[in-house]
Enzyme design. Structure first.
Site, PDB file in Angstrom:
ATOM      1  N   ASN A  99       0.832  -1.211   0.000  1.00 31.43           N
ATOM      2  CA  ASN A  99       0.000   0.000   0.000  1.00 31.43           C
ATOM      3  C   ASN A  99       0.864   1.259   0.000  1.00 31.43           C
ATOM      4  O   ASN A  99       0.627   2.196   0.777  1.00 31.43           O
ATOM      5  CB  ASN A  99      -0.943   0.010   1.205  1.00 31.43           C
ATOM      6  CG  ASN A  99      -1.914  -1.148   1.178  1.00 31.43           C
ATOM      7  OD1 ASN A  99      -2.353  -1.575   0.118  1.00 31.43           O
ATOM      8  ND2 ASN A  99      -2.234  -1.669   2.346  1.00 31.43           N
ATOM      9  N   ARG A 104       7.841   6.893  -1.732  1.00 28.25           N
ATOM     10  CA  ARG A 104       7.784   6.719  -0.273  1.00 28.25           C
ATOM     11  C   ARG A 104       8.541   5.463   0.164  1.00 28.25           C
ATOM     12  O   ARG A 104       9.196   5.469   1.214  1.00 28.25           O
ATOM     13  CB  ARG A 104       6.322   6.652   0.181  1.00 28.25           C
ATOM     14  CG  ARG A 104       6.186   6.418   1.672  1.00 28.25           C
ATOM     15  CD  ARG A 104       4.862   6.887   2.225  1.00 28.25           C
ATOM     16  NE  ARG A 104       4.664   6.387   3.579  1.00 28.25           N
ATOM     17  CZ  ARG A 104       5.307   6.824   4.648  1.00 28.25           C
ATOM     18  NH1 ARG A 104       6.210   7.771   4.534  1.00 28.25           N
ATOM     19  NH2 ARG A 104       5.056   6.312   5.845  1.00 28.25           N
ATOM     20  N   ARG A 149       3.276  -1.432   8.953  1.00 31.80           N
ATOM     21  CA  ARG A 149       4.307  -2.416   8.585  1.00 31.80           C
ATOM     22  C   ARG A 149       5.282  -2.685   9.722  1.00 31.80           C
ATOM     23  O   ARG A 149       6.132  -3.576   9.609  1.00 31.80           O
ATOM     24  CB  ARG A 149       5.069  -1.926   7.349  1.00 31.80           C
ATOM     25  CG  ARG A 149       4.152  -1.565   6.185  1.00 31.80           C
ATOM     26  CD  ARG A 149       4.858  -0.732   5.119  1.00 31.80           C
ATOM     27  NE  ARG A 149       3.895  -0.114   4.206  1.00 31.80           N
ATOM     28  CZ  ARG A 149       3.295   1.062   4.418  1.00 31.80           C
ATOM     29  NH1 ARG A 149       3.565   1.739   5.516  1.00 31.80           N
ATOM     30  NH2 ARG A 149       2.440   1.556   3.543  1.00 31.80           N
ATOM     31  N   LYS A 187       1.473 -11.807  -3.231  1.00 33.17           N
ATOM     32  CA  LYS A 187       2.105 -10.802  -4.087  1.00 33.17           C
ATOM     33  C   LYS A 187       3.485 -10.435  -3.572  1.00 33.17           C
ATOM     34  O   LYS A 187       4.468 -10.392  -4.329  1.00 33.17           O
ATOM     35  CB  LYS A 187       1.201  -9.573  -4.180  1.00 33.17           C
ATOM     36  CG  LYS A 187       1.788  -8.438  -5.020  1.00 33.17           C
ATOM     37  CD  LYS A 187       2.421  -7.372  -4.160  1.00 33.17           C
ATOM     38  CE  LYS A 187       3.038  -6.258  -4.971  1.00 33.17           C
ATOM     39  NZ  LYS A 187       3.616  -5.206  -4.115  1.00 33.17           N
ATOM     40  N   PRO A 204       4.441 -11.413 -10.138  1.00 40.33           N
ATOM     41  CA  PRO A 204       3.723 -10.671  -9.099  1.00 40.33           C
ATOM     42  C   PRO A 204       2.533  -9.902  -9.671  1.00 40.33           C
ATOM     43  O   PRO A 204       2.654  -9.247 -10.708  1.00 40.33           O
ATOM     44  CB  PRO A 204       4.784  -9.704  -8.566  1.00 40.33           C
ATOM     45  CG  PRO A 204       6.095 -10.324  -8.936  1.00 40.33           C
ATOM     46  CD  PRO A 204       5.854 -11.023 -10.228  1.00 40.33           C
ATOM     47  N   ASP A 206       0.078  -6.988  -8.674  1.00 39.02           N
ATOM     48  CA  ASP A 206      -0.351  -5.912  -7.787  1.00 39.02           C
ATOM     49  C   ASP A 206      -1.501  -5.159  -8.452  1.00 39.02           C
ATOM     50  O   ASP A 206      -2.083  -5.630  -9.430  1.00 39.02           O
ATOM     51  CB  ASP A 206       0.829  -4.986  -7.467  1.00 39.02           C
ATOM     52  CG  ASP A 206       1.321  -4.227  -8.698  1.00 39.02           C
ATOM     53  OD1 ASP A 206       0.853  -4.505  -9.825  1.00 39.02           O
ATOM     54  OD2 ASP A 206       2.173  -3.334  -8.541  1.00 39.02           O
TER      55      ASP A 206
END
Length: 245
Positions: A99, A104, A149, A187, A204, A206
């Site tokens: 997310n 970032r 996280r 993922k 993967p 996403d």
């Protein structure tokens, strides 16, 4: 530098910093500075890291013949390849990726390096080893703004030994082992296996890739992208960001 920009800063690695006249990264206890693909040929570690032993020309030829979207992607990013990264760095990087956006994630990667790694050159910090990162507490990580996280990172640090021998496991078994770490779903596990273990059967999926599959490949399963599923995925990921699906 444009021939390597998408490779180094397009979402498969967060180790590289654009310094204007070069890209830099602290890897293998050294600060590397590169400005073109040719720079990777000058160092043994970088040759392996940049996967120069793989015949990407043949792969791109096959991929271009599949359909117009992939052909356009190969034309747009003619030098794209899959880096051979360290599994530990990939594990932490893709936990951070959840997310999140590339800018970032890169910022969090650098913050962790400065707080828990060690200085290799003035102003350049290594990414922390599992031993170095074991100093971290959940509250400290929360203060570094890793968000939800924090608990995933703590669990990953405590289970770093799961990476030992993972390259030797069958894909499904390796994926299952990684998914025993908190916050590592299918993922994230596939990203770790692809970008950290060079498991080129990985694909993967996403949000970006799901949009591409739904829009351009309805009714097709992932076998359509064989024999180069991982590279197809990376081309589609780069193209999806470019055309802003």
């Amino acid at each position: 530098m444009e021939d390597i920009r998408e490779i180094l800063t397009g979402g498969q690695s967060f180790s590289w910093t654009d310094e204007g006249d070069c890209f830099s990264a602290v890897l293998n206890e050294k600060v590397y500075r590169v400005s073109s693909a040719a720079d990777f040929e000058k160092d043994e570690f970088l040759r392996e890291y940049f996967d120069l032993s793989t015949d990407y020309d043949e792969a791109r030829k096959v991929i271009s013949g599949k359909d117009e979207l992939l052909k356009s992607a190969v034309e747009k990013f003619p030098d794209l390849r899959i880096l051979r990264q360290d599994p530990w760095i990939a594990l932490i990087s893709f936990i951070l990726s959840q997310n999140n956006n590339i800018k970032r994630i890169k910022g969090l990667y650098d913050t962790i390096a400065r707080n828990y790694g060690h200085e290799v050159e003035p102003g350049y910090w290594s990414f922390p080893t599992p031993e170095e990162f074991s100093r971290a507490t959940q509250s400290e990580l929360r203060d570094l703004r890793v968000g939800f996280r924090d608990k995933y990172l703590i669990d990953a640090i405590s289970k770093a030994e799961l990476l030992e021998g993972i390259n030797d496991l069958p894909y499904e078994e390796a994926e299952k082992r990684l998914m025993s770490i908190k916050g590592v779903g299918k993922k994230v596990a596939s990203c770790i296996l692809l970008f950290g273990c060079h498991r080129m059967e990985a694909f993967p999926v996403d949000v970006w890739i799901r949009k591409v599959l739904d829009t351009y490949y309805p009714g097709k399963d992932l076998s359509y992208f064989e024999p180069y599923p991982a590279l197809c995925q990376q081309y589609l990921f780069s193209m999806a960001r470019y055309i802003k699906l």
